[in-house]
Structure formats: structure tokens, C-alpha cells
Design a protein around this motif. Sequence first.
Motif, PDB file in Angstrom:
ATOM      1  N   LEU A   6      12.793 -40.787  -0.138  1.00  0.00           N
ATOM      2  CA  LEU A   6      12.937 -41.698   0.989  1.00  0.00           C
ATOM      3  C   LEU A   6      12.071 -41.307   2.189  1.00  0.00           C
ATOM      4  O   LEU A   6      11.992 -42.053   3.157  1.00  0.00           O
ATOM      5  N   TYR A   8       9.068 -41.485   2.471  1.00  0.00           N
ATOM      6  CA  TYR A   8       7.982 -42.458   2.621  1.00  0.00           C
ATOM      7  C   TYR A   8       8.280 -43.471   3.720  1.00  0.00           C
ATOM      8  O   TYR A   8       7.369 -44.000   4.362  1.00  0.00           O
ATOM      9  N   TYR A   9       9.566 -43.729   3.966  1.00  0.00           N
ATOM     10  CA  TYR A   9       9.941 -44.651   5.037  1.00  0.00           C
ATOM     11  C   TYR A   9       9.403 -44.189   6.401  1.00  0.00           C
ATOM     12  O   TYR A   9       9.128 -45.011   7.276  1.00  0.00           O
ATOM     13  N   HIS A  10       9.251 -42.882   6.573  1.00  0.00           N
ATOM     14  CA  HIS A  10       8.768 -42.349   7.850  1.00  0.00           C
ATOM     15  C   HIS A  10       7.330 -42.764   8.143  1.00  0.00           C
ATOM     16  O   HIS A  10       6.904 -42.757   9.300  1.00  0.00           O
ATOM     17  N   GLU A  14       6.259 -52.203   9.172  1.00  0.00           N
ATOM     18  CA  GLU A  14       6.445 -53.503   8.527  1.00  0.00           C
ATOM     19  C   GLU A  14       5.266 -54.433   8.791  1.00  0.00           C
ATOM     20  O   GLU A  14       4.747 -54.499   9.897  1.00  0.00           O
ATOM     21  N   ILE A 103       9.257 -48.368  -2.534  1.00  0.00           N
ATOM     22  CA  ILE A 103       9.740 -48.182  -1.164  1.00  0.00           C
ATOM     23  C   ILE A 103       8.996 -49.079  -0.178  1.00  0.00           C
ATOM     24  O   ILE A 103       9.598 -49.679   0.722  1.00  0.00           O
ATOM     25  N   GLU A 104       7.692 -49.205  -0.345  1.00  0.00           N
ATOM     26  CA  GLU A 104       6.924 -50.088   0.536  1.00  0.00           C
ATOM     27  C   GLU A 104       7.344 -51.543   0.353  1.00  0.00           C
ATOM     28  O   GLU A 104       7.409 -52.309   1.315  1.00  0.00           O
ATOM     29  N   LYS A 107      10.543 -51.955   2.319  1.00  0.00           N
ATOM     30  CA  LYS A 107      10.301 -52.004   3.760  1.00  0.00           C
ATOM     31  C   LYS A 107       9.791 -53.371   4.194  1.00  0.00           C
ATOM     32  O   LYS A 107      10.166 -53.892   5.254  1.00  0.00           O
ATOM     33  N   TYR A 123      17.606 -48.601  -0.501  1.00  0.00           N
ATOM     34  CA  TYR A 123      17.222 -49.752   0.320  1.00  0.00           C
ATOM     35  C   TYR A 123      17.747 -49.647   1.748  1.00  0.00           C
ATOM     36  O   TYR A 123      17.194 -50.274   2.663  1.00  0.00           O
ATOM     37  N   PRO A 125      17.508 -47.556   4.297  1.00  0.00           N
ATOM     38  CA  PRO A 125      16.580 -47.285   5.410  1.00  0.00           C
ATOM     39  C   PRO A 125      15.643 -48.440   5.745  1.00  0.00           C
ATOM     40  O   PRO A 125      14.988 -48.412   6.791  1.00  0.00           O
ATOM     41  N   SER A 126      15.550 -49.448   4.898  1.00  0.00           N
ATOM     42  CA  SER A 126      14.697 -50.606   5.206  1.00  0.00           C
ATOM     43  C   SER A 126      15.255 -51.395   6.388  1.00  0.00           C
ATOM     44  O   SER A 126      14.543 -52.161   7.025  1.00  0.00           O
ATOM     45  N   GLU A 189      16.252 -39.973  10.536  1.00  0.00           N
ATOM     46  CA  GLU A 189      15.086 -40.665  11.081  1.00  0.00           C
ATOM     47  C   GLU A 189      14.251 -39.789  12.012  1.00  0.00           C
ATOM     48  O   GLU A 189      13.198 -40.211  12.489  1.00  0.00           O
TER      49      GLU A 189
END
Length: 211
Positions: A6, A8-10, A14, A103-104, A107, A123, A125-126, A189
Motif C-alpha cells: 500500500l 504506492y498510495y504515497h 489522482e 493500486i493506481e 486511486k 481499496y 486508502p483510495s 499517511e
Amino acid sequence: MGSPKLDYYHYLTENKRNKPVIIYAPHHSFDLDWLNLATFKKNGKEILELAQKYQDQIDWVFKPHPRFKFSLLKNGIMTEEEVEKYYACWEKIGRIYEKGDYIELFKNSDGLITDCCSFLAEYLPSKHPVFHLINEGCSWNKLAKAFIGSYYTALTFEQFEKDFNQVILNKDDYKKEERLSKIPVVLDETTTAASKIYQEVKTFLKELDLT
């Protein structure tokens, strides 16, 4: 501590979207009575019809589990011809996404329709809504219980459709604040899981006098 997957969310921002992007991700567990997650037999046809109905208003992504097609055939839910026809319908109104790096995709979407257990955490963290399709008698571990109450849970297609209309079509995401408050359960986060793991290992080795 969170999952390095996860992290990768960092690093994602968007993209702007002209229309809402909605993902339908059905699970494959028809033959696992102890798991009892897959709901496709009671809503797969109806969700496709819903997608066809709103294909001009929504960008659809069909994201089946890698074993989904095999499980449909193995469990006699569809014939090979019916499976191919079903997939072709999704290709006609949207796109089919079968890659492992999703993950992308998460997002840059606006909602997830799923009965897949791992996606419930991945999902979150999206920050977008999840329409959680369930069967009778489903049970959840401690981690899942910490946040699934912030999702739009549906035992029937009718329950799902009611929430879908309100949240997506009428833009009334009434569980948004509750859902956002649960993100720290799976993702810090302020830092990455990989950094935390590195520091934990470094501290452990130092205590053993190996550094």
C-alpha cells in the motif's frame, strides 16, 4: 504497521476524470464453503445490466479475480460460451483489467463494487466508497471489523442498487467521513510501511549488537 504493497498510495496523485470510474471486482470462492465470499450467482447478471444502463454516465472497469473465469466453469455456474459472452459484454461497455498492479487503478477510480476480502483493505486508502457485496453467515477478522462498517454493505442486489444510486448517481456519499477516519487502520499517511519495517529490523539488530 501496514503493508508495503500500500506504500504506492504515497506516490500517487489522482487524475482528473470526466465521468465517474466504477470498478466491479467479483471474487472466485464459489467452491470454498468455509470462505463463502463470492456473490456472483445472485448479482453478477444484475450488475452487468446496471452497468449497461449507465454506460453513458459512468466509465466501467471489470476487474475479476484471476481465478474467476476458471471457477465459473469448475462450479458449473456458466458454460464456456456464457463466460465469453459475459466478458464480451463488459468489453463493449467498459474495459477489463486483469493486471496485478491495481493500486493506481484504485486511486483513479470513484468506487468499488466487490465481494473480495483483500480488496476491502487495499481499496480503503483510495478514499472512495466501497459497495461490499456479502452472503449470509460471512465472518470477518479483527482487522476487517475495524473498518468494514464504513462501507456500503449489501446482502441483496436491491440493497446495493439503492446505495449505488444515492452515493454515485446522486453524489451523496454519506459514509465518507466515517470511512476516511478508518484509513489509519491500514495505512499511515505520514510514512511508509517499508520505512517502519526497516526501522524495526534496525532496532532489533542493534539490540542483538549485530550492527
